[in-house]
Design a protein around this motif. Structure first.
Motif, mmCIF file in Angstrom:
data_model
loop_
_atom_site.group_PDB
_atom_site.id
_atom_site.type_symbol
_atom_site.label_atom_id
_atom_site.label_comp_id
_atom_site.label_asym_id
_atom_site.label_seq_id
_atom_site.Cartn_x
_atom_site.Cartn_y
_atom_site.Cartn_z
ATOM 1 N N ALA A 35 0.696 -1.167 0.145
ATOM 2 C CA ALA A 35 0.100 -0.021 0.173
ATOM 3 C C ALA A 35 1.093 1.234 -0.006
ATOM 4 C CB ALA A 35 -1.032 -0.007 1.271
ATOM 5 N N GLU A 81 -1.861 -1.196 -3.827
ATOM 6 C CA GLU A 81 -3.022 -0.323 -3.362
ATOM 7 C C GLU A 81 -2.192 1.261 -3.164
ATOM 8 O OE1 GLU A 81 -5.090 0.000 1.009
ATOM 9 O OE2 GLU A 81 -4.454 -1.949 0.178
ATOM 10 N N ARG A 129 -0.262 -6.861 4.450
ATOM 11 C CA ARG A 129 -0.184 -5.533 3.610
ATOM 12 C C ARG A 129 0.902 -4.652 4.157
ATOM 13 N NH1 ARG A 129 -5.778 -3.569 3.510
ATOM 14 N NH2 ARG A 129 -5.848 -4.975 1.609
#
Length: 513
Positions: A3, A30, A72
């Motif tokens: 991300a 992301e 993530r």
């Protein structure tokens, strides 16, 4: 999944990331772009004080919006001023941040406001003077955004297409002064987060330049040699998201993967390169210290010419030994004294890019001190500039006094780099050479110079050719910046001897030695 959280710089909003964000998304990442309060959306006053803490809160909100799944990884990217709120937020969420990317930005420090990183020197001085008056800290105080032609004051626009620059100008917003004046407060937690620096060579930064600064031994830069720190270069100006979004996307993805160049740590056994021995044996001559000025004296009864050596920089104020005790410079001064002239070395106060005027005054004072000494022939003076001290040569090229017999420069910087914030300075040798008249100039050029510095030399030589200036170039084809203590070769020694002989021939004049 990675991300990316993208934080824009001064005057700008999320729109600058549009192309880069789309490319990162297409690559499977992301992406979150941070809208900094007061800079994104309506330009109307928010009705509340906007300062650095406000923008840190904006970045924290973006970090907290990213899910906490184990797979993530957050990569926090700060461009320009945006690195300050990015680092401030990372310090408070260090366990969540996989890596911080410094996109053509400075190095934020605890207790230091973002104003210190503003490239425009005159603006820094004006705002610093306003601190404490109360006026600069009122909520409604803002810094107007640049007009179209003013963007280069904030960083090189090299490579930015005209339509993109037009859009940048149209969407630019006033910068709340509190964001620049409020000191950044760090706990130290951010020091554990891996980092990547993306340097834009068109704006005056490069990996080689950073490596050279590390070799100077500044303790503040030693952390840059940590294996967790990596670097990339982009051959563009200060706005890579507008000039080369595809290349920037590739670099960001590679940074997230842990790739990049690592700097070489300082070899403590060998010592910093600039403190290694001079490449030639030097004579043992008398030295006298007068304040910040040292005189190296020949064995002579009558007044002799003098050569004033001007070191480069900026050199941190706390650096020890100071430049007048560096072997490379003392080697030149001792050689000059051994050949019958007075060698003059000084510690000028170029500790920061904003110190050039003060350093120039120090040089002028040292020249007058030398000329007033009864052992110096005040009508036969040569000035010799090195590295970043080269900008100071502009004063002497612009209006050469009759007693100045020669001006020399060795691996000099002869025009300010774009990110130095010196667009309004008079210290531009590449312009001043047009007024040098018949003053002899001896320029030692190294073949392995950093490209951004070599460009200033070529700019100077082109201007000198146009005006017919008397410039002799001495080439060291395999030499590096600071070659006198790095490249101990016959080629280097030959170049130094040639430069010394030429400068002294000009200093002594027709009467000889």
């Amino acid at each position: 999944m990675t991300a990316f959280i993208l934080v824009p710089g001064m005057f700008t909003g999320t729109h600058v990331w549009q192309d880069t964000a789309a490319r990162l998304t297409a690559a499977g990442a992301e992406v979150h772009t941070v809208a900094l309060t007061g800079l994104d959306g309506p330009r109307a006053a928010t009705g509340a004080t906007v300062d650095l803490e406000t923008h840190i809160a904006d970045v924290l909100a973006a970090v907290d919006s990213v899910g906490a799944a184990e797979d993530r990884r957050i990569v926090l990217v700060g461009h320009d001023y945006g690195i300050h709120p990015a680092v401030g937020a990372a310090d408070r969420r260090a366990e969540r941040i996989e890596r911080i990317v410094y996109l053509d930005s400075g190095l934020p420090r605890d207790g230091v406001p973002a104003l210190a990183a503003v490239p425009d020197q005159s603006l820094r001085e004006r705002l610093a003077a306003a601190v404490g008056t109360g006026e600069a800290e009122r909520a409604e105080q803002t810094l107007p955004p640049p007009a179209l032609h003013e963007w280069p004051r904030w960083g090189s626009t090299e490579g930015v297409p005209d339509p993109a620059l037009d859009r940048l100008t149209a969407l630019a917003a006033p910068q709340p002064l509190g964001t620049l004046l409020q000191p950044l407060r760090l706990t130290g937690a951010v020091g554990r987060v891996p980092t990547t620096g993306v340097l834009c060579t068109g704006n005056g930064s490069s990996i080689e330049l950073i490596q050279m600064l590390v070799r100077l031994g500044d303790p503040a830069l030693r952390p840059l040699t940590d294996p967790r720190v990596s670097f990339f270069e982009l051959p563009t100006g200060h706005w890579p998201m507008l000039s080369c979004p595809a290349a920037l996307t590739d670099v960001l993805l590679r940074a997230a993967a842990g790739e990049g160049h690592r700097l070489e740590p300082v070899d403590d056994a060998a010592g910093p390169a600039h403190l290694r021995p001079f490449l030639m044996d030097v004579p043992d001559v008398a030295r006298e210290r007068h304040g910040r000025v040292d005189l190296y004296l020949p064995d002579a009864e009558e007044p002799r010419p003098a050569v004033v050596f001007v070191h480069g920089g900026p050199v941190p104020a706390e650096a020890r030994p100071t430049p007048r005790d560096w072997p490379g410079l003392t080697g030149y001064a001792r050689c000059v004294a051994g050949d019958g002239a007075v060698g003059v070395l000084l510690d000028h106060r170029l500790h920061d890019l904003g110190d050039y005027e003060r350093a120039a005054a120090d040089v002028a004072a040292a020249v007058e001190l030398a000329r007033a000494d009864p052992r110096v022939d005040g009508e036969r003076i040569a000035l010799w500039f090195f590295s970043g001290g080269g900008l100071i040569a502009a004063d002497w090229l612009d209006a050469p006094p009759a007693w100045l017999r020669c001006l020399a420069a060795t691996y000099p910087v002869l025009a300010p780099l774009p990110n130095w914030g010196l667009t309004e300075t008079r210290l531009r040798p590449a312009r001043a050479v047009a007024k040098a008249g018949d003053l002899p100039v001896v320029l030692t050029r190294v073949g392995r110079e950093m490209p951004e510095l070599a460009a200033t030399v070529e700019e100077f030589l082109a201007a000198a050719k146009d005006c017919g200036a008397d410039v002799e170039v001495i080439d060291v084809p395999h030499g590096h910046h600071g070659f006198e203590t790095i490249d101990v070769t016959d080629e280097s020694r030959t170049a130094v001897r040639h430069a010394l002989r030429t400068v002294l021939d000009h200093a002594f004049g027709a009467g000889g030695r």
